[in-house]
Write an enzyme that holds these catalytic residues in place. Sequence first.
Site, PDB file in Angstrom:
ATOM      1  N   ARG A 125       0.831  -1.219   0.000  1.00  0.00           N
ATOM      2  CA  ARG A 125       0.000   0.000   0.000  1.00  0.00           C
ATOM      3  C   ARG A 125       0.859   1.260   0.000  1.00  0.00           C
ATOM      4  O   ARG A 125       0.529   2.244  -0.662  1.00  0.00           O
ATOM      5  CB  ARG A 125      -0.947   0.012   1.198  1.00  0.00           C
ATOM      6  CG  ARG A 125      -2.050  -1.029   1.089  1.00  0.00           C
ATOM      7  CD  ARG A 125      -2.880  -1.105   2.357  1.00  0.00           C
ATOM      8  NE  ARG A 125      -2.019  -1.479   3.472  1.00  0.00           N
ATOM      9  CZ  ARG A 125      -2.130  -0.999   4.711  1.00  0.00           C
ATOM     10  NH1 ARG A 125      -3.063  -0.122   5.004  1.00  0.00           N
ATOM     11  NH2 ARG A 125      -1.316  -1.396   5.666  1.00  0.00           N
ATOM     12  N   ASN A 132      -6.272  -2.407   2.761  1.00  0.00           N
ATOM     13  CA  ASN A 132      -6.355  -3.858   2.887  1.00  0.00           C
ATOM     14  C   ASN A 132      -7.811  -4.275   3.000  1.00  0.00           C
ATOM     15  O   ASN A 132      -8.608  -3.595   3.655  1.00  0.00           O
ATOM     16  CB  ASN A 132      -5.614  -4.332   4.138  1.00  0.00           C
ATOM     17  CG  ASN A 132      -4.111  -4.288   3.984  1.00  0.00           C
ATOM     18  OD1 ASN A 132      -3.587  -4.297   2.875  1.00  0.00           O
ATOM     19  ND2 ASN A 132      -3.408  -4.247   5.097  1.00  0.00           N
TER      20      ASN A 132
END
Length: 105
Positions: free
Chosen positions: A31, A49
């Site tokens: 990320r 997530n």
Amino acid sequence: MTDVARPDVQACEQVRLTAWVRGRVQGVGFRWWVRARALELGLTGVARNLPDSRVEVVAEGPRERCAELLELLSGVPRHGRPGFVAGVTAEWSTARGGYSGFTQA
């Protein structure tokens, strides 16, 4: 008479890319990597997530730049992309706004 270059309308169109990335993409800095690439491309949005081990990426900006991000997500690993991407599912829609910068959640 001077010719004025007209930008490609489609390339300048503001869009939203939603991409679901499968593979080993949680707990490996994926990320943060997405955020860095998106900011380099001038995009806004979020990478987060999901409970099923995927990462959802929502990016808004010019279609051409969003397509570049999608290629970085799904193409041959480069730019130090962490983890392992098994596949990417993408959906295109009209930009809705509401993002300030690009965050990871």
